[in-house]
Design an enzyme around this catalytic site. Structure first.
Site, mmCIF file in Angstrom:
data_model
loop_
_atom_site.group_PDB
_atom_site.id
_atom_site.type_symbol
_atom_site.label_atom_id
_atom_site.label_comp_id
_atom_site.label_asym_id
_atom_site.label_seq_id
_atom_site.Cartn_x
_atom_site.Cartn_y
_atom_site.Cartn_z
ATOM 1 N N GLU A 144 0.744 -1.347 -0.047
ATOM 2 C CA GLU A 144 0.115 0.179 -0.030
ATOM 3 C C GLU A 144 0.775 1.215 0.158
ATOM 4 O O GLU A 144 0.803 2.086 0.824
ATOM 5 C CB GLU A 144 -1.023 -0.030 1.300
ATOM 6 C CG GLU A 144 -1.878 -1.340 1.174
ATOM 7 C CD GLU A 144 -2.952 -1.251 2.259
ATOM 8 O OE1 GLU A 144 -2.456 -0.698 3.304
ATOM 9 O OE2 GLU A 144 -3.981 -2.053 2.083
ATOM 10 N N ASP A 181 -8.237 -9.488 3.959
ATOM 11 C CA ASP A 181 -8.099 -8.343 4.939
ATOM 12 C C ASP A 181 -9.162 -8.237 6.153
ATOM 13 O O ASP A 181 -9.998 -7.624 6.058
ATOM 14 C CB ASP A 181 -7.956 -7.082 4.388
ATOM 15 C CG ASP A 181 -7.414 -5.833 5.239
ATOM 16 O OD1 ASP A 181 -6.953 -6.192 6.183
ATOM 17 O OD2 ASP A 181 -7.680 -4.583 5.044
ATOM 18 N N GLU A 219 -12.421 -3.626 12.212
ATOM 19 C CA GLU A 219 -12.356 -2.490 11.106
ATOM 20 C C GLU A 219 -13.619 -3.018 10.330
ATOM 21 O O GLU A 219 -14.421 -2.386 9.817
ATOM 22 C CB GLU A 219 -11.124 -2.627 10.412
ATOM 23 C CG GLU A 219 -11.244 -1.856 8.930
ATOM 24 C CD GLU A 219 -9.745 -2.062 8.305
ATOM 25 O OE1 GLU A 219 -8.857 -2.755 8.906
ATOM 26 O OE2 GLU A 219 -9.761 -1.275 7.376
#
Lengths: 676, 676
Positions: free
Chosen positions: A283, A362, A390
């Site tokens: 990323e 993820d 998350e």
């Protein structure tokens, strides 16, 4: 130490009964290390809180309770007990009653600290501790939390206020909350922490310089006194950023020299420094790829610098193409970690540990287990969980994650035949790893209750307990946590256990179905947006059209991802007839009318789970209301507010998912419920 | 005044020919007002730039060029000319050649300023101005731009850098750029400006206090010297925010008194202050609804305070439910402005003007004309355009908007029978409005070229020209702008006219089809996100399912929005057989296989326009390349970069739209082109 019930998490130290009160009036602690001081402080606090007594902390070998390392108290033990201790790891302990004297011992002060927390837990659970006879050691060497905290005080993917470590671009001056955090971590067996975000931004790059090291040492000292080793996330391009080198190439001498000198400097400040956590070439973070080097080159350079000090490199495997073209169906993000790292097996130094997310994507509510875990026989590995919710409700929605993690830990990779579970792999029992274990992204912040939703404290508690003993059942952990946190009232215990244990499946029910994942609002990752990532660069697609949905990851017609699994898992997933329902859409693209093993069609499953998911949230709330009178007002209010948010969220998910798939499939709900 | 070609927009003042050079050596300007000073400055700058001469600016009535108001130069005019001027409005002018003497005259200095810019435009266009004979007056009384600038320097929906008015929480100290902006506005006839965002945030609320008024007066003076009247956007809750009143109820005496005193104070600082622009009860801005009052109550209170000073209230009609439930199909945002305001006709004071967006939604690439415009016979109205390309490419993609605005202005509402066009309504020729005209959200910022994409300068130019003379053809405006901006080279003129004139349809082709609008990335509003607003609270839905798409706004089966139009428009839109293709999906929900008047099905139209839209962008770029040699490097580079962005954007739109509808409809493209 504060005293609000929210703040105190599972260390409430409420009086449970007066049974052993007198037993605690004198406690011998035969050491004066910083950890021993933590022990004494905890005992004073706990005993005052539970029994309203101020114990005499002595060094009297005749005290009813004696806490000391083996070499100090060997005279109090018999031969067999000494043998047991000799066989224990450094962190393991023996708790035993020898002729009316309760002895807590082990090889190190850290072992004693764990023993003390063990005994205090038993007291809080209402058990008679005078006759305890326990031998325990941790199953995993590394039991870590990662803070994703930034110097500006924000927390990446934080849902509990701001950082307890930083505010307004500085390290916090008042470190008492950090100390309390260390207590909580130690109480469940956590022994390592990285204190800054794996995305290391400009100013945080300087954490490894004299600008910040003196104050980081203060933090390291606090954690040290609770047996927790401090790590730092580092910027791979530090030599360039800090000292203006023209390269960060790991094979260039001046770069290697720079890191060696840097590490030496760090250890001058913090002799017990743990090492580096590194997110590289991921990323847009810098890494060895920039220089045509691989991850072994990059991590080994750091490992070499750290080796003289027994420091470690924890190298994250979250490496994938984050600028994928959604039109390109040949690239499969799920393959990335394995494809990148598997070929490098054996090339890593012995103080490098690869940190691998539990699933290939993820931290979705449901993913298969990452096929990379265990696939590298000659490379240290640890699994990474995410306590921060998350993608699982962001500590507004309840999602007790221990069942999910248990599911991962119990997964049998078959890498060395039946029984080679993730649990055994990360414990280092399958391959002979020098270091291995678990890491997880923490879920705490400076909210009064640490975790946003007070019930999310259970995930931090449970994570710690699992790192120590992955064999604990999710229900056992739930019960332990509830009883310590809310007391032993039977209705509370029973109701809250149900609430916690059901919550993961409920969250799964009303969100993305059958292992497909995502469908969340971009960036924030809260709330539904079915096509939110469908035409994006992130490699996270569902491919829903009017016929069907799912990602074909089979060998024959798909991306071939299933081939990364050992037999028989490879066959199990690759074959649509044997692929488990809950992962069907992760592995296969199927028509909406495809019949699941449950007997339902995919589309009817979507409708049913989404209607029932919302109803189940309503039921959670009803259950919660039945125990209202037994919960103190601040915690009742906090949890009730979170449930209200969850209900709104579940309604959006239910209606958007059902409407989206009804509009796309045109297939009516068999039960003709309202779809918009 | 700077000299970069980008910065100078259409006032390049390049030498075109030397024809009239000597003619300009002496110019008489018979006034010394601040506007006259602007005239002199402009003449000096222009003549120096074009002819390299420093003209004698005199008061000599025998000069070859004489510029003066009628009372100063009546001796130079004949009886007929005096009559013509007597009939002119305050801002109208006469340009005439009397016996070899060029006379520019009118009733006011402002008229002279417009006359001077007229002559300079003619010179730049290469025309012989010595024999000019022109009588011109503006068609509209109010010719306004709205800046959506914030004190922190940001510009809401700004795509050209930051504000030229504010930076870092302060009004800019160096106001030279504001002066240049005033020049540009005056040169195309703009006579009013509001200098702060209609969303008035906390600190901007204080603009109407002594904290800011002295410096705002400086800005007002600058604009005054170019004939532009300054307005401020105000916070309806100012009495509460500024002075702690417990209410802002417009019918409460102390509130009315507060506003009267406040207005008196403002006019003490700025005697020529224009008035207030108000966004009330819209998107969470405060307004009269809070107190159970209506928009007439709210605006009249302000109007009463402003009336003694000839001040005006410009009250925006962008009022709708922005917390709509997407499940609720009975609420239609398109109806909102008409439903809110139409019943109040006649209740507004004569110095209130309602500002109505051109369409019922929000500046989409294609919308029907708002049925509210002209529907209130007894209430002043003005139409609002958006020069800032919020939904039309954000000044990355090219979209020359004059054709769109012409389309609106020419729309025949039939409110007073045939010929009652928007153009005539806002000119005050249909109903006897005291004030009316046009307003538009500006597209400028502190980028060197003002507008991000240099070609977007044409929209600011054209907007101004249209406010003055809505009868100008889009092509005429384009030609004027190109020639002044890039010179008179025939190939440049022809190519750029094509590029500009095609651009709106091209943008429409590759974005949301057939009047449905939206399908954009939430918040940013750039780039495609087909379902981006589909499950949101904004009232902006397409209702695409596997069968079809569109919003049924008919009287019989839909929201009844079509009934807001007069006959025959009501019938035209309500009847699917007569509804124009380009607005079909705005008014009707139809199957993908529905055949358009073009002979194509809806789905094939979607595919075809999206494939061709992208190809057309490629063609635009090819055309642009053919004139590369005639464009200076900075502007070539800027425009080329923007075209590259547009190409990427068009590709995303093409592929996402086609893929989305292919996946949903399952219908193959007849031409079997690539859909993902």
């Amino acid at each position: 130490m504060q005293t609000s019930t929210m703040y105190n998490m599972w260390l409430q130290y409420k009086i449970v009964n007066e049974n052993n009160k007198d037993f605690w009036r004198e406690v011998a602690v035969l050491s004066n290390s910083c950890i021993a001081r933590s022990i004494k402080e905890e005992l004073r606090f706990a005993l005052n809180s539970m029994y309203k007594i101020a114990p005499d902390i002595t060094t009297n070998h005749q005290a009813k309770i004696v806490i000391g390392v083996i070499k100090e108290i060997s005279g109090l033990l018999n031969g067999k007990q000494k043998e047991i201790i000799a066989d224990l790891p450094e962190e393991g302990y023996l708790i035993t009653n020898n002729q009316g004297q309760l002895i807590l011992t082990g090889k190190t002060d850290k072992a004693l600290l764990y023993a003390v927390f063990h005994v205090l837990r038993e007291v809080q659970l209402g058990n008679d501790v005078t006759s305890l006879n326990v031998v325990e050691g941790p199953k995993n060497i590394l039991r870590m939390v990662n803070q994703w905290d930034n110097l500006d005080g924000s927390v990446e993917r934080g849902y509990s206020g701001n950082s307890i470590f930083y505010e307004n671009g500085e390290i916090v001056k008042d470190k008492s909350r950090i100390r309390d955090y260390a207590r909580f971590l130690a109480s469940v067996g956590i022994n390592a922490i990285s204190i800054n975000n794996v995305n290391v931004w400009e100013e945080e790059t300087y954490f490894i310089t004299k600008k910040y090291l003196p104050e980081i040492k203060e933090i390291a000292d606090i954690f040290k006194s609770y047996g927790v080793t401090l790590y730092l996330s580092i910027n791979f391009a530090s030599p360039i950023a800090i000292d203006g080198l023209d390269t960060a190439d790991p094979l260039v001498d001046k770069v290697r020299k720079w890191w060696k000198e840097k590490v030496t400097e760090i250890y001058q400040y913090i002799p017990y420094f743990g090492g580096f956590v590194v997110k590289a070439d991921s990323e847009h973070r810098p890494g060895p790829f920039t220089y045509g080097r691989d991850h072994a080159d990059g991590s080994n350079m750091l490992a070499e610098a750290l080796a003289p000090y027994n420091g470690k490199v924890i190298w994250r495997c979250f490496v994938y193409n984050c600028v994928q073209d959604w039109r390109d169906r040949s690239t499969d993000r799920a393959r990335a970690a394995y494809d990148h790292f598997k070929p490098l097996d054996g090339k890593f130094h012995e103080n490098v540990i690869l940190q691998i997310k539990n699933g290939p994507m993820d931290f979705q509510v449901r993913e298969p287990v990452s096929p990379l875990i265990g696939a590298m026989e000659h490379t240290n590995q640890m699994v990474e969980f995410q306590i921060a919710q998350e993608y699982t409700g962001q500590q507004r929605d309840l999602c007790y994650l221990i069942p999910q993690w248990k599911h991962v830990l119990k997964f049998d990779t078959h890498i060395k035949g039946e029984g080679t579970t993730i649990e055994e792999i990360v414990a280092g029992n399958v391959h002979s790893y020098k270091y291995s274990g678990l890491a997880a992204v923490s879920n705490i912040g400076n909210d009064d209750n640490w975790t946003g939703n007070t019930l999310a404290q259970a995930n931090l508690y449970g994570y710690g307990r699992l790192t120590w003993n992955p064999g604990l059942a999710a229900e056992t952990i739930a019960k332990e946590w509830i009883q310590q946190t809310f007391g032993k009232k039977e209705s509370v215990l029973k109701t809250m256990e149900e609430i916690l244990m059901d919550s993961w499946h409920i969250y799964e029910n009303y969100t993305a179905p059958l292992g497909i994942g995502w469908m969340v609002t971009p960036h924030s990752h809260y709330g539904p947006n079915i096509d939110g990532y469908e035409y994006s660069r992130w490699g996270t697609y569902h491919f829903a059209d009017r016929q069907g949905i799912g990602v074909d990851r089979t060998i024959e017609t798909g991306t071939g991802y299933t081939a990364q699994y050992e037999m028989p898992n490879q066959l199990l997933y690759n074959n649509i007839d044997t692929c488990p329902d809950e992962l069907l859409l992760f592995f296969h693209h199927v028509p909406y009318k495809y019949t699941l093993k449950s007997g339902k069609t995919v589309i009817q499953h979507i409708y049913d789970t989404h209607f029932s998911g919302y109803e189940q949230v309503e039921q959670l709330i009803s259950k919660w209301e039945t125990i209202k009178e037994h919960i103190d007002v601040p915690r009742y209010k906090n949890i009730s507010e979170r449930f209200s948010m969850q209900k709104r969220n579940a309604k959006e998910w239910r209606d958007q998912i059902n409407t989206y798939f009804y509009r796309k499939s045109g297939i009516e709900d068999e039960k003709r419920r309202t779809i918009y």
